[in-house]
Design a protein around this motif. Structure first.
Motif, PDB file in Angstrom:
ATOM      1  N   GLN A  47       0.833  -1.187   0.000  1.00  0.00           N
ATOM      2  CA  GLN A  47       0.000   0.000   0.000  1.00  0.00           C
ATOM      3  C   GLN A  47       0.873   1.244   0.000  1.00  0.00           C
ATOM      4  OE1 GLN A  47      -3.164   0.168   2.877  1.00  0.00           O
ATOM      5  NE2 GLN A  47      -3.664  -2.005   2.656  1.00  0.00           N
ATOM      6  N   ILE A  48       0.424   2.250  -0.732  1.00  0.00           N
ATOM      7  CA  ILE A  48       1.161   3.509  -0.794  1.00  0.00           C
ATOM      8  C   ILE A  48       0.326   4.594  -0.132  1.00  0.00           C
ATOM      9  CG2 ILE A  48       2.457   2.884  -2.854  1.00  0.00           C
ATOM     10  CD1 ILE A  48       0.503   4.472  -4.512  1.00  0.00           C
ATOM     11  N   ASP A  49       1.000   5.580   0.419  1.00  0.00           N
ATOM     12  CA  ASP A  49       0.321   6.653   1.134  1.00  0.00           C
ATOM     13  C   ASP A  49      -0.307   7.636   0.159  1.00  0.00           C
ATOM     14  OD1 ASP A  49       1.024   5.658   3.603  1.00  0.00           O
ATOM     15  OD2 ASP A  49       2.952   6.715   3.619  1.00  0.00           O
ATOM     16  N   THR A  50      -1.564   7.945   0.403  1.00  0.00           N
ATOM     17  CA  THR A  50      -2.263   8.977  -0.363  1.00  0.00           C
ATOM     18  C   THR A  50      -3.025   9.857   0.614  1.00  0.00           C
ATOM     19  OG1 THR A  50      -4.198   7.551  -0.666  1.00  0.00           O
ATOM     20  CG2 THR A  50      -2.533   7.515  -2.399  1.00  0.00           C
ATOM     21  N   GLN A  53      -6.379   8.263   1.849  1.00  0.00           N
ATOM     22  CA  GLN A  53      -6.329   6.811   2.043  1.00  0.00           C
ATOM     23  C   GLN A  53      -6.887   6.400   3.397  1.00  0.00           C
ATOM     24  OE1 GLN A  53      -2.971   4.330   0.762  1.00  0.00           O
ATOM     25  NE2 GLN A  53      -2.635   3.868   2.909  1.00  0.00           N
ATOM     26  N   ASN A  54      -7.707   5.367   3.378  1.00  0.00           N
ATOM     27  CA  ASN A  54      -8.189   4.724   4.589  1.00  0.00           C
ATOM     28  C   ASN A  54      -8.052   3.228   4.397  1.00  0.00           C
ATOM     29  OD1 ASN A  54      -9.199   6.981   6.170  1.00  0.00           O
ATOM     30  ND2 ASN A  54     -10.705   7.229   4.542  1.00  0.00           N
ATOM     31  N   ASP A  81      -3.753  -4.097  11.340  1.00  0.00           N
ATOM     32  CA  ASP A  81      -2.677  -3.104  11.230  1.00  0.00           C
ATOM     33  C   ASP A  81      -1.308  -3.767  11.366  1.00  0.00           C
ATOM     34  OD1 ASP A  81      -4.554  -1.136  10.913  1.00  0.00           O
ATOM     35  OD2 ASP A  81      -4.548  -0.507  13.017  1.00  0.00           O
ATOM     36  N   LYS A  84      -0.488  -5.516   8.130  1.00  0.00           N
ATOM     37  CA  LYS A  84      -0.067  -4.538   7.128  1.00  0.00           C
ATOM     38  C   LYS A  84       1.385  -4.143   7.364  1.00  0.00           C
ATOM     39  CE  LYS A  84      -0.893   0.159   5.510  1.00  0.00           C
ATOM     40  NZ  LYS A  84      -1.707   1.400   5.685  1.00  0.00           N
ATOM     41  N   ASN A  88       4.620  -4.664   4.754  1.00  0.00           N
ATOM     42  CA  ASN A  88       5.479  -3.573   4.307  1.00  0.00           C
ATOM     43  C   ASN A  88       6.923  -3.737   4.764  1.00  0.00           C
ATOM     44  OD1 ASN A  88       3.348  -2.309   3.025  1.00  0.00           O
ATOM     45  ND2 ASN A  88       2.861  -0.990   4.756  1.00  0.00           N
ATOM     46  N   PHE A 280      -7.853   2.681  -0.536  1.00  0.00           N
ATOM     47  CA  PHE A 280      -6.387   2.647  -0.561  1.00  0.00           C
ATOM     48  C   PHE A 280      -5.883   2.264  -1.942  1.00  0.00           C
ATOM     49  CE2 PHE A 280      -7.848  -1.525   0.902  1.00  0.00           C
ATOM     50  CZ  PHE A 280      -7.151  -2.391   0.083  1.00  0.00           C
TER      51      PHE A 280
END
Length: 290
Positions: A47-50, A53-54, A81, A84, A88, A280
């Motif tokens: 997942q990438i940060d935007t 994003q949720n 969490d 995740k 990562n 996301f």
């Protein structure tokens, strides 16, 4: 003069043929592995940060099942969490090897990335357990040298990854040709009553070019799935209006002579509301390890 005209026409035709062979000739994409060769790719699925994003929110899902305890929801969300975080912090390596003639084994393995430290002892403990389980293997499948999926028994979510990364058209193609990929991004069981749905599944051969004697094929992936309806649970207070949309887009370059990806970059999105709420984006990429 007539003889000169014929010569000029022939010369012009020869120049055009050599300059634009990619537009007229068909090519066959095939994985090419030598005996005992292992083709390895660093694999990214994270997942990438935007800004908006949720991540997946499990609270609504648990309430729909009659599990409305705030403590239970908090614990479950904490586990998600942590998973995740583990994903990562892992290096994914995908290896292709030909164990049988014309059949290629595909295996993706997760290894801990020591450079991405985590002060959460529970996350570290879970990561160690996952690495010990089955040697850290996250995906195992089989494809033919033409890129068709042979492991029909592979779980749907893993088969999607196998298809997105390694499925080829399985036939000769020309520039501009399109075909579909063997993926089903969204699934639902008998508790979901669908009111509307749509699906787009197109892979396009954007460009076929000759660079220094090497034929390179650029592929564009454009996949989108959408469902809208009611989630009906026997323990909930009536139907829950639910909407889900998943997309996958990518650009990849395949070498005909080398029989492998030169580059592969993709982006997936997930937006849902109702039974589960999420918004996301996920980055997908393959980089050969030489």
């Amino acid at each position: 003069m007539r003889g000169i005209k014929i010569i000029l026409v022939c010369v012009f035709a020869t120049i055009c043929k050599s300059a634009f062979p990619q537009n007229n000739n068909s090519v066959l994409l095939k994985w090419k592995l030598k005996p005992n060769e292992v083709l390895s790719y660093k694999t990214v699925m994270e997942q990438i940060d935007t800004a908006n994003q949720n991540g997946f929110n499990i609270t609504g899902f648990m309430k729909s099942l009659g599990m409305d305890s705030a403590i239970n929801a908090a614990d479950a969300q904490k586990i998600l969490d942590q998973l995740k975080s583990i994903t990562n912090r892992s290096n994914l390596i995908t290896q292709l090897s030909e164990k049988s003639k014309g059949l290629i084994d595909v295996t993706t393995t997760a290894k801990a990335d020591e450079s991405k430290s985590d002060t959460n002892s529970k996350s570290n403990e879970m990561l160690q357990i996952l690495n010990k389980m089955n040697g850290g293997v996250m995906l195992r499948g089989k494809i033919s040298e033409n890129g068709t999926i042979e492991s029909f028994y592979t779980k749907a979510d893993q088969k999607n990854i196998l298809a997105m990364f390694f499925e080829l058209p399985g036939r000769s193609i020309k520039q501009g040709d399109t075909w579909s990929l063997s993926v089903n991004l969204l699934t639902a069981d008998q508790n979901f009553k669908c009111d509307s749905s749509s699906k787009k599944n197109v892979v396009t051969a954007l460009k076929i070019e000759n660079k220094g004697g090497e034929h390179l094929v650029t592929l564009k992936y454009d996949i989108a799935e959408y469902i809208n309806g009611d989630f009906i649970s026997p323990v909930s207070q009536g139907p829950i209006k639910t909407t889900m949309r998943m997309t996958f887009q990518a650009l990849a370059v395949f070498s005909i002579e080398k029989g492998k990806w030169v580059t592969y970059e993709g982006l997936g999105t997930m937006v849902s509301s109702g039974i589960m709420t999420s918004n996301f984006k996920t980055k997908y990429s393959l980089s050969e390890i030489k």
